[in-house]
Enzyme design. Structure first.
Site, mmCIF file in Angstrom:
data_model
loop_
_atom_site.group_PDB
_atom_site.id
_atom_site.type_symbol
_atom_site.label_atom_id
_atom_site.label_comp_id
_atom_site.label_asym_id
_atom_site.label_seq_id
_atom_site.Cartn_x
_atom_site.Cartn_y
_atom_site.Cartn_z
ATOM 1 N N SER A 250 -1.949 -1.869 1.230
ATOM 2 C CA SER A 250 -2.799 -3.001 0.883
ATOM 3 C C SER A 250 -3.006 -3.072 -0.623
ATOM 4 O O SER A 250 -2.488 -2.239 -1.368
ATOM 5 C CB SER A 250 -4.162 -2.866 1.574
ATOM 6 O OG SER A 250 -4.908 -1.865 0.912
ATOM 7 N N LYS A 251 -3.781 -4.056 -1.014
ATOM 8 C CA LYS A 251 -4.064 -4.251 -2.443
ATOM 9 C C LYS A 251 -4.598 -2.977 -3.090
ATOM 10 O O LYS A 251 -4.364 -2.714 -4.253
ATOM 11 C CB LYS A 251 -5.090 -5.373 -2.612
ATOM 12 C CG LYS A 251 -4.510 -6.746 -2.462
ATOM 13 C CD LYS A 251 -5.221 -7.735 -3.398
ATOM 14 C CE LYS A 251 -4.397 -8.997 -3.590
ATOM 15 N NZ LYS A 251 -4.145 -9.717 -2.353
#
Ligand code: GLU
Length: 483
Positions: A250-251
């Protein structure tokens, strides 16, 4: 049957690494099968879709070498087709307007929660009478369109990655919304799970290859194909990309878009190669370093793993270094030069070209990312020495000045300095001054490079010598040694 596959990104962000990996698998399969690879932009979410994201997605795919044969097709340009298909389901009695308000749906969910039931739509407007409908409409209520889902149905498909997959109709959340809320009698905007089916069938997609996060949608989509009397394609759900902790990348893991990787200095060849390895393993005798053409030749879903694929930075770095080390120096120098110039190094692209080629040869074997060339060449970037304290301290020791003086005399007297002469000189000094070879070498490194560590000393020296920088530097170092 000719293979037709597609990548269908939503332009609500830059090209995501997960989407790019799905694109890689689609492309590899299409090329392996002599099939067609289609690009479809799923821009029905008009609030979040932006043209610059479409741009980013297309340039990212191109950068990775994932050329498409048809498209881009835009869903926003195909709305009439979708609405006609919704109407078809309404006409067949397989879909119906649902007039529930958000408050009613919320109350229903709360009640289910309180009874420890999974949230689902309870199909309450499935069998309204004409009078009931008229009454809701008279109230001015708008309606979504729902597609009937038979709770008793068991949906099964043979996934090309996961084998036999079974989904119960009762686990699909009740009759599904296929078109957004709109004034009664009209059809609102058709939704993702519905339009995907219309598009895939209209574009004659034979194999739907997409991330595992879509697996729950597949059950719904199969029911829609059947309801519309369309051929159900084959499905392949590729494993998720996980971080080192085994959670979905994810980010928070720093980089998520292809553009992020490009900005970090990864080459498109290494990144495409690495994405090919995220879930697929090449057959013998292929190694993990391959071109996309080689992978296309060998690709099959039999070697796609169903377990999540852990993102391995070391492997990506290794691949990147392999790619860079294989670039001919004549080409590589063109990429390094702008970086060296930007770093303020005293290099002239025109007149220094043969010298820059030698420097490229020197730094190439230690490049992991292209920008490493700046650091690798830092000690050779300027005529003058940037003397580090440790190097200066070393030269101030007993034999420092003597060694430098002897070197300076020899180099100044020589017309063309060669590695053989340099080696002979080092031997001579060792003998004359009665010092260990290691001390001579370290003094030389300190005097020529201003540091005690760095690239190969002999090669560096020859480079400095070609520009007359060795004499300048040795003079400078001698002054330090004597101070
Ligand atoms: N638009 C979907 C996404 O970006 C892909 C849908 C699909 O492949 O079926 O996740």
């Amino acid at each position: 049957m000719s293979v037709r596959v597609r990548i269908a990104p939503s332009p609500t962000g830059n090209l995501h690494i997960g989407t790019a990996r799905t694109a890689v698998f689609n492309w590899l399969f299409a090329r392996n099968q002599g099939g067609t690879f289609i690009l479809r932009i799923e821009d029905t979410d008009q609030e979040r879709s932006r043209p610059e994201f479409t741009e980013n997605i297309m340039s990212g795919l191109k950068w990775l070498g994932l050329d498409w044969d048809e498209g881009p097709f835009y869903q926003t340009e195909r709305m009439d087709l979708y609405r006609a298909a919704v109407q078809e389901l309404l006409d067949k009695g397989l879909a119906y307007p649902c007039y529930c308000t958000s408050e009613e749906l919320e109350a229903m969910r709360e009640a289910q929660k309180a009874n420890k039931q999974a949230p689902r739509y309870d199909n309450r407007h499935r069998n309204l009478t004409a009078e009931q409908r008229a009454a809701f409409e008279a109230e001015g209520r708008e309606a979504v369109i729902r597609f009937k889902i038979d709770d008793e149905r068991v949906i099964q498909w043979k996934d090309m990655v996961r084998g036999s997959v079974t989904w119960k109709g009762s686990d699909l959340g009740g009759d599904m919304v296929i078109a957004r809320r709109a004034p009664a009698g009209t059809i609102g905007q058709p939704l993702y799970n519905f339009v995907v089916v219309i598009d895939d069938s209209d574009m004659e997609i034979t194999h739907v290859i997409r991330g595992e996060d879509h697996i729950a949608n597949t059950g719904k989509q199969i029911l829609l194909y059947e309801a519309l009397g369309k051929t159900v394609p084959l499905f392949a759900h590729t494993p998720l990309i996980l971080n080192q902790q085994g959670r979905k990348l994810s980010k928070r893991d720093g980089v998520t878009s292809v553009a992020d990787f490009e900005a970090q200095g990864y080459t498109s060849d290494a990144l495409a190669n690495y994405m090919g390895l995220l879930g697929w393993s090449p057959p013998e005798p292929m190694t993990e370093r391959f071109t996309m053409a080689e992978a296309a030749e060998a690709f099959s879903f039999e070697r796609v793993n169903k377990a999540g694929a852990k993102f391995d930075w070391d492997k990506l770095n290794w691949l990147n270094s392999q790619v860079l080390h294989a670039v001919p120096s004549e080409e590589l120098v063109e990429e390094l030069l702008p970086l060296w110039k930007a770093a303020g190094y005293e290099f002239d692209g025109e007149s220094d070209r043969p010298w820059l080629l030698e420097l490229t040869e020197l730094v190439k074997p230690s490049l992991v990312k292209i920008k490493d060339c700046v650091e690798q060449a830092a000690l050779l970037g300027h005529a003058a020495l940037d003397m580090q304290d440790a190097a200066a301290d070393f030269l101030k020791q007993e034999h420092g000045a003597g060694i430098l003086q002897a070197v300076l005399d020899a180099v100044s007297a020589s017309e063309s300095w060669t590695p053989d002469e340099a080696k002979a000189l080092i031997k001579q000094i060792t003998k004359d001054l009665g010092v260990k070879k290691g001390v001579v070498m370290r003094s030389l490194r300190a005097g020529l490079m201003g540091a005690l560590q760095g690239p190969d000393l002999m090669q560096s020296w020859m480079l400095l010598n070609q520009r007359g920088w060795d004499v300048k530097r040795l003079e400078q170092a001698l002054a330090v040694a004597k101070s």
